[in-house]
Design an enzyme around this catalytic site. Structure first.
Site, PDB file in Angstrom:
ATOM      1  N   HIS A  12     -14.158  41.591  17.627  1.00  0.00           N
ATOM      2  CA  HIS A  12     -14.055  40.029  16.664  1.00  0.00           C
ATOM      3  C   HIS A  12     -13.256  40.689  15.700  1.00  0.00           C
ATOM      4  O   HIS A  12     -14.465  41.462  14.837  1.00  0.00           O
ATOM      5  CB  HIS A  12     -14.611  39.857  16.605  1.00  0.00           C
ATOM      6  N   HIS A  14      -9.693  41.825  12.147  1.00  0.00           N
ATOM      7  CA  HIS A  14      -8.971  40.973  11.104  1.00  0.00           C
ATOM      8  C   HIS A  14      -8.722  41.555  10.784  1.00  0.00           C
ATOM      9  O   HIS A  14      -8.573  43.171  10.439  1.00  0.00           O
ATOM     10  CB  HIS A  14      -9.753  40.103   9.559  1.00  0.00           C
ATOM     11  N   LYS A  98      -9.413  30.393  18.532  1.00  0.00           N
ATOM     12  CA  LYS A  98     -10.752  30.372  17.082  1.00  0.00           C
ATOM     13  C   LYS A  98     -10.936  28.914  17.283  1.00  0.00           C
ATOM     14  O   LYS A  98      -9.506  28.521  16.537  1.00  0.00           O
ATOM     15  CB  LYS A  98      -9.937  31.602  15.922  1.00  0.00           C
ATOM     16  N   HIS A 136     -16.608  29.822  14.283  1.00  0.00           N
ATOM     17  CA  HIS A 136     -17.337  30.323  13.519  1.00  0.00           C
ATOM     18  C   HIS A 136     -18.431  28.869  13.672  1.00  0.00           C
ATOM     19  O   HIS A 136     -18.013  28.064  13.478  1.00  0.00           O
ATOM     20  CB  HIS A 136     -16.188  30.307  12.385  1.00  0.00           C
ATOM     21  N   HIS A 174     -20.057  36.272  15.029  1.00  0.00           N
ATOM     22  CA  HIS A 174     -21.234  36.789  14.428  1.00  0.00           C
ATOM     23  C   HIS A 174     -22.077  35.861  13.986  1.00  0.00           C
ATOM     24  O   HIS A 174     -22.694  35.917  13.231  1.00  0.00           O
ATOM     25  CB  HIS A 174     -19.703  37.461  13.246  1.00  0.00           C
ATOM     26  N   ASP A 248     -16.017  42.043  13.291  1.00  0.00           N
ATOM     27  CA  ASP A 248     -15.488  41.310  12.054  1.00  0.00           C
ATOM     28  C   ASP A 248     -15.036  42.188  10.928  1.00  0.00           C
ATOM     29  O   ASP A 248     -14.922  41.489   9.166  1.00  0.00           O
ATOM     30  CB  ASP A 248     -16.805  40.269  11.345  1.00  0.00           C
TER      31      ASP A 248
END
Ligand code: NCD
Ligand code: ZN
Length: 346
Positions: A12, A14, A98, A136, A174, A248
């Site tokens: 995970h 970004h 996602k 999420h 997460h 994350d």
């Protein structure tokens, strides 16, 4: 003391785009073999074509001689079509879809508002194509207390989803609560897994207010009470295959964190492995670290484990106060602090 482990992957991450991508990517590529790359760009990566173009720009931004492999994802919206899911699978470059509940976090405004209605045919196609749903897991109802949003999401969305579509592979991203640990443990192994971040293993919600407001500890889902942190540490250090590394890591420029309405997201890529090692050491579970960092995720995704190795050395090192780039500064997690495990690249 030294630990030699199979090279870890980040399930995970970004990476952003443009200058920010170029600035941050070396920090992930240095330690991780592969990463599941989040699609919450502006505009979001909602099509296979966009995912392939984003993949190209990531490969271009990589340091020369890096063998880091980005695993792309699609951003689910109410308008996503089952055909898009077929294209995604066929591309060989997309590894998950996602689900951001609309409004739950950074760049989630185009996310899902009608999972069991408009999105259901897409979820059914994902079962057909064996593409996991990456969730999420927080409700967005402003009347639900922010510390309860994960628990309520599990009760109102995830439990019914698993009942309606038991064949759908789900990664709860997460996780932050004992409720999430219980939910994941209650599902079939191999069908529901969870990523766990460094911050949710080492910090509790006091870290948001220690000596004053601490914007660099603010992420979503927000840090929780100590009992929840302990439940997550127990889960990951138990040796269960259901939990795997997902940093994350979510960089935002310093000026966008240190302002009146700061962004959610912690840039932890440079420190993540050191923090995970510390957590496992403190739990007396260093023998379980490698499965968490390097086996459980690839096994869940049905991908081969990495072949190369990486060494973690018990040696104190100082985390930089700031990383400066032509476009601005980024403050890493534990900026200015000292960590005990150092990644030694061989
Ligand atoms: C992430 C971001 O900045 O993109 N922020 C965060 O606090 N984790 C989005 C997300 O994963 O929720
Ligand atoms: Zn994220």
């Amino acid at each position: 003391m030294e630990l030699s482990i199979t090279q870890p992957d980040d399930w995970h991450l970004h990476l952003r785009d443009g200058d920010l991508l170029e600035g941050v990517i070396p920090h992930s590529a240095k330690h991780f073999g592969r990463a599941i790359v989040m699609p919450n760009l502006k505009p979001p990566i909602t099509t296979t074509a966009a995912a392939l173009a984003y993949r190209e720009s990531i490969l271009k931004a990589l340091p020369k001689d890096s063998s880091f492999t980005p695993l792309m994802t699609l951003y689910l919206t109410d308008m996503t079509s089952p055909d898009e899911i077929k294209r995604a699978k066929k591309s060989g470059a997309v590894y998950g879809v996602k689900l951001y509940p609309a409004g739950a976090t950074t760049n989630s405004q185009d996310g899902v508002t009608d999972l069991f209605g408009k999105c259901f045919p897409v979820l059914e196609e994902m079962v057909e194509q064996d593409l996991p749903l990456l969730v999420h897991g927080e409700v967005t109802d402003p009347n639900v207390d922010i510390f309860d949003r994960e628990k309520v999401y599990i009760e109102t969305i995830l439990v019914p989803l698993v009942q309606k579509l038991p064949q759908l592979k789900i990664v709860m991203e997460h996780i932050t609560t004992m409720d999430a640990v219980k939910f994941v443990m209650s599902c079939k192994e191999g069908s529901v897994g969870a990523t766990v971040t460094p911050q949710h293993l080492i910090l509790n919600r006091n870290a948001l207010f220690q000596g004053g407001l601490q914007p660099h500890n603010y992420c979503l889902p927000v840090l929780k009470r100590e009992i929840h942190r302990q439940a997550i540490v127990s889960a990951v250090t138990s040796g269960s295959k259901r939990f795997f590394l997902g940093t994350d890591s979510a960089p935002h420029e310093k000026r966008k964190k240190e302002c009146a309405c700061g962004c959610a997201g912690i840039f932890n890529a440079p420190v993540a492995l050191s923090v995970y090692a510390k957590v496992f050491e403190e739990a007396g579970a260093l023998d379980k670290l490698e499965a968490f960092t390097s086996f459980n995720g690839s096994d869940f995704y049905g991908l081969p484990r990495n072949k190369s190795k990486l060494t973690l050395k018990k040696a104190p090192w100082k985390v930089p106060e700031l990383l400066s780039f032509p476009f601005g500064d980024i403050v890493p997690m534990f900026a200015g602090g000292t960590l005990e495990w150092e990644v030694s690249l061989n």
